[in-house]
Design a protein around this motif. Structure first.
Motif, PDB file in Angstrom:
ATOM      1  N   VAL A   1       0.919  -1.254  -0.061  1.00 60.66           N
ATOM      2  CA  VAL A   1      -0.053   0.183  -0.183  1.00 60.66           C
ATOM      3  C   VAL A   1       0.994   1.142   0.052  1.00 60.66           C
ATOM      4  CG1 VAL A   1      -1.670   1.108   1.132  1.00 60.66           C
ATOM      5  CG2 VAL A   1      -1.886  -1.062   1.178  1.00 60.66           C
ATOM      6  N   VAL A   2       0.917   2.071  -0.868  1.00 61.04           N
ATOM      7  CA  VAL A   2       1.537   3.438  -1.413  1.00 61.04           C
ATOM      8  C   VAL A   2       0.891   4.394  -0.961  1.00 61.04           C
ATOM      9  CG1 VAL A   2       3.059   4.648  -2.893  1.00 61.04           C
ATOM     10  CG2 VAL A   2       3.196   2.048  -2.826  1.00 61.04           C
ATOM     11  N   ILE A   3       1.228   5.311  -0.013  1.00 53.71           N
ATOM     12  CA  ILE A   3       0.401   6.386   0.294  1.00 53.71           C
ATOM     13  C   ILE A   3       1.260   7.708  -0.077  1.00 53.71           C
ATOM     14  CG2 ILE A   3      -0.765   7.819   2.184  1.00 53.71           C
ATOM     15  CD1 ILE A   3      -1.150   5.132   3.913  1.00 53.71           C
ATOM     16  N   ASP A   4       0.620   8.528  -0.742  1.00 56.88           N
ATOM     17  CA  ASP A   4       1.275   9.786  -1.193  1.00 56.88           C
ATOM     18  C   ASP A   4       1.283  10.818  -0.048  1.00 56.88           C
ATOM     19  OD1 ASP A   4       2.584  11.561  -3.588  1.00 56.88           O
ATOM     20  OD2 ASP A   4       1.323  12.635  -2.582  1.00 56.88           O
ATOM     21  N   ALA A   5       2.595  11.389   0.364  1.00 56.69           N
ATOM     22  CA  ALA A   5       2.522  12.349   1.449  1.00 56.69           C
ATOM     23  C   ALA A   5       1.543  13.326   1.278  1.00 56.69           C
ATOM     24  CB  ALA A   5       3.968  12.700   1.773  1.00 56.69           C
ATOM     25  N   ASN A   6       1.190  13.689   0.180  1.00 52.13           N
ATOM     26  CA  ASN A   6       0.244  14.980   0.050  1.00 52.13           C
ATOM     27  C   ASN A   6      -1.182  14.736   0.425  1.00 52.13           C
ATOM     28  OD1 ASN A   6       2.530  16.907  -0.847  1.00 52.13           O
ATOM     29  ND2 ASN A   6       2.614  15.429  -2.668  1.00 52.13           N
ATOM     30  N   VAL A   7      -1.686  13.439   0.665  1.00 49.83           N
ATOM     31  CA  VAL A   7      -3.023  13.318   0.939  1.00 49.83           C
ATOM     32  C   VAL A   7      -3.081  13.640   2.418  1.00 49.83           C
ATOM     33  CG1 VAL A   7      -3.213  11.519  -0.796  1.00 49.83           C
ATOM     34  CG2 VAL A   7      -2.657  10.960   1.696  1.00 49.83           C
ATOM     35  N   LEU A   8      -4.455  13.836   2.854  1.00 48.42           N
ATOM     36  CA  LEU A   8      -4.647  14.282   4.159  1.00 48.42           C
ATOM     37  C   LEU A   8      -4.811  13.131   5.252  1.00 48.42           C
ATOM     38  CD1 LEU A   8      -7.358  17.201   3.279  1.00 48.42           C
ATOM     39  CD2 LEU A   8      -4.906  17.407   4.247  1.00 48.42           C
TER      40      LEU A   8
END
Length: 425
Positions: free
Chosen positions: A62-69
């Motif tokens: 699971v890859v989460i972009d750091a720009n999401v809240l």
């Protein structure tokens, strides 16, 4: 802490805006304080929670972009047994994923949580879109090159698969990676913002599986949109809503032209003025509805002007009539700031602008001021020359190239740079 996942977290290289959701900053500090440092060459220094290692090697990343809240909430909501990474917002996201997959040969299921729009997603400091995906083909082809089972990619960005652009984007991604693809044609996120968690567009023989538990799906309060994006792709004319004007005593002697260069898919503002009078031109964006939370404007550009006497500056307006230079409104450059003050004899006289230059491409990122948040905003790339031999008439000087204009909501202060980073294996 009760988490059932192997979790990678970026360390202090991520900087958080002071007015942003505190949970993101708390998440970073919380995990760093509880982790043992290890290294995954080619991505960034990471931290691994050894006590959370799954009993067997995971097959889902699971890859989460750091720009999401609300990053911490997302991490807590990932289904048990999965590996989680949070992308470094100051590096190229495709490169980071490529390197991670090279070190995780058992991964066959990839879930990417990031901001999106039809035909594009934000990953780290860059945007993967129809116009950039070919640049990454050598990396995408390696994602599952040694995968023993049928791979699958799930894209959670809002509206990524919507329309012709969305359909072509996921088809191209499928062809390059060999993976089954699932993505959304609608808003992904909480029902209160019109969202859902249905990945309703699929390519390949598979049934999409959501990476999050029901509690996260029910209670996650945000969604994953890119507010606005324009890459000036494949058109002989400016896109709808974009306008140009021309002014000055010698505006037609000869002429400043604003047009689209089809082979490079970017706008060129080309000034050819050999007279002794000033000439100015505007490139106006459509009116863009800015979110009422922390937002940034980003774009790539390159230029060459007579240093100190000719240049370009960015203006903004909420009424499409009265335009003010962006830093005077309170905008803050994160990258690609103005070069110097200019002496043009006109509107830009004594102001800072993009001047000089050698046509090197750079990415500009501007934190939009509070007085533009929640407003409909029109941006103006304003060109002004003093008319004293500023322009070389051979087209290779006195020009301003603009591309990849985006407005997005981001909880982190990023330093976005253009270009690919070679993955390390």
């Amino acid at each position: 802490m009760g988490y059932q996942n192997s979790t990678f977290i970026i360390p202090q290289t991520t900087r958080y805006a002071s007015n942003q959701n505190a949970s993101n900053q708390n998440a970073s500090n919380h995990y760093v304080s509880a982790c043992t440092e290890v290294h995954c060459p080619g991505i960034f220094d990471i931290f691994f929670q050894q006590s959370l290692r799954p009993p067997s090697l995971p097959n889902t990343l699971v890859v989460i972009d750091a720009n999401v809240l609300h990053i911490e909430q997302l991490i807590k909501g990932v289904n048990p047994g999965n590996k989680v990474i949070v992308l470094d917002p100051n590096q190229d996201g495709i490169s980071q994923i490529t390197t991670c997959l090279a070190h995780e040969p058992t991964i066959s299921q990839l879930h990417i949580i990031s901001h999106g729009a039809p035909g594009l997603i934000q990953l780290g400091n860059n945007i993967l879109s129809l116009s950039t995906i070919s640049d990454y083909s050598q990396y995408l082809k390696r994602w599952f090159s040694n995968c023993p089972t049928s791979p699958a990619i799930a894209l959670y960005g809002c509206n990524v698969a919507a329309g012709d652009a969305g359909a072509e984007f996921i088809e191209t991604l499928h062809c390059l990676t060999g993976a089954n693809i699932s993505a959304s044609t609608t808003i992904t996120g909480h029902i209160s913002v019109g969202g859902n968690w249905e990945l309703d567009a699929t390519i390949g023989d598979h049934t999409p599986q959501i990476a999050f538990n029901q509690k996260l799906i029910t209670h996650y309060p945000a969604h994953f949109p890119i507010t606005f994006s324009e890459d000036f792709e494949a058109s002989l004319n400016l896109p709808s809503g974009w306008e140009t004007t021309l002014d000055g005593p010698n505006a037609f002697n000869p002429v400043i032209e604003v047009f689209l260069v089809v082979d490079s898919n970017e706008v060129i503002i080309f000034a050819s003025n050999s007279s002794d009078e000033d000439v100015d031109a505007d490139l106006f964006s459509p009116t863009i509805q800015i979110p009422d939370t922390y937002s940034v404007l980003s774009f790539t550009h390159s230029y060459e002007w007579e240093p100190g006497f000719d240049g370009v500056a960015l203006f903004a307006s909420t009424d499409d009539v009265n335009f003010t230079e962006i830093t005077e409104l309170g905008g803050v450059f994160l990258s690609g700031a103005y070069d110097d003050t200019v002496d043009t004899g006109g509107i830009l006289d004594g102001l800072e602008a993009w001047t000089g230059g050698d046509f090197s491409e750079e990415t500009v990122v501007i934190v939009l001021p509070d007085n533009l948040l929640g407003e409909g905003v029109q941006f103006d790339w304003y060109v002004e020359t003093d008319g004293f031999g500023a322009i070389n008439p051979d087209f290779d000087a006195g020009s301003y190239f603009l591309d990849n204009v985006s407005v997005l909501t981001a909880p982190t202060v990023t330093s976005i740079t253009r270009g690919l980073t070679q993955p390390t294996e």
